[in-house]
Design a protein around this motif. Structure first.
Motif, mmCIF file in Angstrom:
data_model
loop_
_atom_site.group_PDB
_atom_site.id
_atom_site.type_symbol
_atom_site.label_atom_id
_atom_site.label_comp_id
_atom_site.label_asym_id
_atom_site.label_seq_id
_atom_site.Cartn_x
_atom_site.Cartn_y
_atom_site.Cartn_z
ATOM 1 N N ASP A 62 50.302 -67.694 6.937
ATOM 2 C CA ASP A 62 49.110 -68.144 6.225
ATOM 3 C C ASP A 62 48.498 -66.982 5.455
ATOM 4 O O ASP A 62 48.607 -65.809 5.855
ATOM 5 N N LEU A 63 47.835 -67.327 4.364
ATOM 6 C CA LEU A 63 46.942 -66.394 3.695
ATOM 7 C C LEU A 63 45.580 -66.523 4.359
ATOM 8 O O LEU A 63 45.056 -67.619 4.498
ATOM 9 N N ALA A 122 48.854 -63.520 7.649
ATOM 10 C CA ALA A 122 49.005 -63.667 9.095
ATOM 11 C C ALA A 122 50.191 -64.566 9.429
ATOM 12 O O ALA A 122 50.522 -65.484 8.674
ATOM 13 N N TRP A 123 50.798 -64.282 10.566
ATOM 14 C CA TRP A 123 51.891 -65.097 11.090
ATOM 15 C C TRP A 123 51.429 -65.770 12.377
ATOM 16 O O TRP A 123 50.714 -65.173 13.192
ATOM 17 N N ASN A 124 51.860 -67.010 12.567
ATOM 18 C CA ASN A 124 51.457 -67.805 13.721
ATOM 19 C C ASN A 124 52.724 -68.220 14.468
ATOM 20 O O ASN A 124 53.525 -68.999 13.953
ATOM 21 N N THR A 125 52.912 -67.685 15.689
ATOM 22 C CA THR A 125 54.134 -67.946 16.447
ATOM 23 C C THR A 125 53.822 -68.725 17.725
ATOM 24 O O THR A 125 52.935 -68.336 18.487
ATOM 25 N N ARG A 126 54.547 -69.812 17.941
ATOM 26 C CA ARG A 126 54.386 -70.594 19.157
ATOM 27 C C ARG A 126 54.859 -69.784 20.360
ATOM 28 O O ARG A 126 55.945 -69.199 20.346
ATOM 29 N N VAL A 127 54.056 -69.738 21.424
ATOM 30 C CA VAL A 127 54.374 -68.930 22.601
ATOM 31 C C VAL A 127 55.410 -69.614 23.482
ATOM 32 O O VAL A 127 56.400 -69.006 23.904
ATOM 33 N N THR A 169 56.063 -76.627 23.753
ATOM 34 C CA THR A 169 54.678 -77.038 23.537
ATOM 35 C C THR A 169 53.997 -76.037 22.625
ATOM 36 O O THR A 169 54.337 -74.853 22.630
ATOM 37 N N ASN A 170 53.028 -76.520 21.871
ATOM 38 C CA ASN A 170 52.395 -75.674 20.856
ATOM 39 C C ASN A 170 50.901 -75.478 21.115
ATOM 40 O O ASN A 170 50.143 -75.164 20.208
ATOM 41 N N TRP A 171 50.448 -75.638 22.354
ATOM 42 C CA TRP A 171 49.015 -75.523 22.629
ATOM 43 C C TRP A 171 48.548 -74.070 22.594
ATOM 44 O O TRP A 171 47.360 -73.800 22.422
ATOM 45 N N LEU A 172 49.491 -73.103 22.723
ATOM 46 C CA LEU A 172 49.147 -71.680 22.673
ATOM 47 C C LEU A 172 49.999 -70.994 21.618
ATOM 48 O O LEU A 172 51.234 -71.089 21.644
ATOM 49 N N ARG A 173 49.328 -70.317 20.687
ATOM 50 C CA ARG A 173 50.022 -69.590 19.623
ATOM 51 C C ARG A 173 49.545 -68.143 19.575
ATOM 52 O O ARG A 173 48.416 -67.844 19.967
ATOM 53 N N LEU A 174 50.406 -67.258 19.095
ATOM 54 C CA LEU A 174 50.037 -65.864 18.863
ATOM 55 C C LEU A 174 49.901 -65.662 17.362
ATOM 56 O O LEU A 174 50.858 -65.868 16.610
ATOM 57 N N LYS A 175 48.704 -65.287 16.922
ATOM 58 C CA LYS A 175 48.435 -65.103 15.491
ATOM 59 C C LYS A 175 48.219 -63.622 15.222
ATOM 60 O O LYS A 175 47.341 -62.996 15.822
ATOM 61 N N TYR A 176 48.988 -63.054 14.328
ATOM 62 C CA TYR A 176 48.952 -61.619 14.052
ATOM 63 C C TYR A 176 49.231 -61.387 12.573
ATOM 64 O O TYR A 176 49.827 -62.235 11.897
ATOM 65 N N GLY A 177 48.787 -60.227 12.068
ATOM 66 C CA GLY A 177 49.003 -59.978 10.653
ATOM 67 C C GLY A 177 48.427 -58.655 10.199
ATOM 68 O O GLY A 177 48.178 -57.740 10.988
#
Length: 368
Positions: A152-153, A186-191, A195-203
């Protein structure tokens, strides 16, 4: 006699050249036909591989009880018929090209969409083409089955102030004059796998912080503190004994940061015959984490009552003489879809010394 001999030599040479050209044309024609026959085998192989991949995916869905046996059989029949028809249509086109070559030696066939041209194994972005006919869809067949990372931007902006509990009254900063702006990627990675209820967002982001003190206050060095590089916010008239009126005072700090957050929230799961995707669009989300980075620019601009008198001071070399230039803080956001309320809390020791307090920021965040 000599002239007759020359004519005969020219005649024999022309016959020889024509024979050579005819032989080369025949060899070239046979080569093209051979390439077309080879393409027919490749078409059958590729369609069978594509069908195999789709059938494997259907079986996986069936094993997970995502679909019923009846639905699985129905989908298998649809895909089998589709690829059988693909093979039939593509082979018909190739056979037509072979017939044209055998009859005329060239291809001269126009369609409504494009002109089929002679060109063996020409490649484009979507696969291989033979005589203008696509027989390998290339990267289009290489769809990632389960894409776990998205990008994402990120754009955010809002207001800054010090966290002394008196941001509305008693703060040395103007509420609407102290602002921040952030832009990055930023990048959003499913943990978890399923299931996708928790993601790690970093950038990475550029962060611009502006602070506008109330009139008469500027940042100045103060040797009374025992540190020749100490900078504090002071009343300009009291510190200098001058009666000059300060019209505007502003401090700007620019940083390059690396934010990281754990993001929580529901998502929509989309499954079809070739891939599975998770989407957080039109869903609530909450993120909590922090950031670390480097401050690369600190500038103070002071404008006096006389508009021609403007003082611009780079405080980076002075302020960071004995300090680290790193910045860090905690941050959180909560919102719906692309839009969030954004909260930051600066914990850097150097910033805390400069402001006499931690900096707190509140604004809006957009993940586009």
């Amino acid at each position: 006699m000599r002239v007759v001999i020359i004519y005969l030599m020219v005649l024999f040479m022309s016959f020889g050249v024509q024979k050579i050209f005819a032989q080369e044309e025949n060899e070239n024609l046979q080569y093209k036909i051979g390439q077309l026959e080879k393409a027919k085998s490749e078409i059958i192989l590729l369609e069978k591989e594509a069908l195999k991949t789709e059938l494997e995916f259907i079986n996986q869905q069936l094993d997970k009880n995502d679909i019923s046996k009846e639905e699985a059989q129905k989908q298998k029949k649809v895909y089998a018929e589709k690829h059988a028809k693909n093979i039939e249509n593509k082979l018909t086109i190739i056979d037509s090209q072979i017939a044209l070559l055998e009859r005329n030696g060239v291809v001269d066939l126009n369609t409504d969409s494009n002109q089929l041209m002679i060109g063996i194994n020409a490649e484009d972005d979507h696969g291989n083409r033979l005589f203008g006919v696509k027989y390998n869809s290339g990267n289009q067949n290489k769809i990632v089955y389960d894409k776990r990372t998205y990008s994402d931007l990120v754009v955010a902006f809002g207001l800054n102030n010090e966290s002394n509990g008196n941001v509305l009254s008693g703060s040395p900063f103007k509420i609407t004059g102290s602002k921040f702006f952030e832009i990055g990627y930023a990048w959003n990675t499913r943990v978890f796998k399923n299931t996708n209820w928790l993601r790690l967002k970093y950038g990475v982001s550029f962060q611009f912080n502006g602070f506008k003190p109330n009139n008469k206050y500027v940042y100045m060095t103060n040797t009374d503190l025992g540190n020749p590089y100490a900078i504090i916010l002071q009343d300009f008239n009291e510190a200098t004994g001058s009666d000059v009126t300060i019209k505007k005072s502003k401090l700007r700090m620019d940083s390059f940061i690396f934010p990281i957050h754990f993001e929580f929230g529901p998502s929509n799961k989309k499954v079809n015959g070739k891939y599975v995707r998770y989407s957080t669009d039109k869903n609530f989300k909450f993120g909590i984490g922090g950031y670390w980075g480097i401050n690369y620019n600190t500038i103070q601009k002071v404008k006096f009552s006389d508009r021609t008198q403007i003082a611009v001071q780079n405080l980076s070399n002075i302020f960071y003489k004995d300090e680290q230039t790193t910045v860090r803080g905690l941050s959180a956001y909560a919102g719906y879809g692309e839009y969030s309320l954004y909260l930051k809390f600066e914990t850097s020791s150097s910033i805390r010394k400069l402001m006499n307090q931690n900096v707190i920021s509140l604004g809006l965040r957009f993940d586009l």
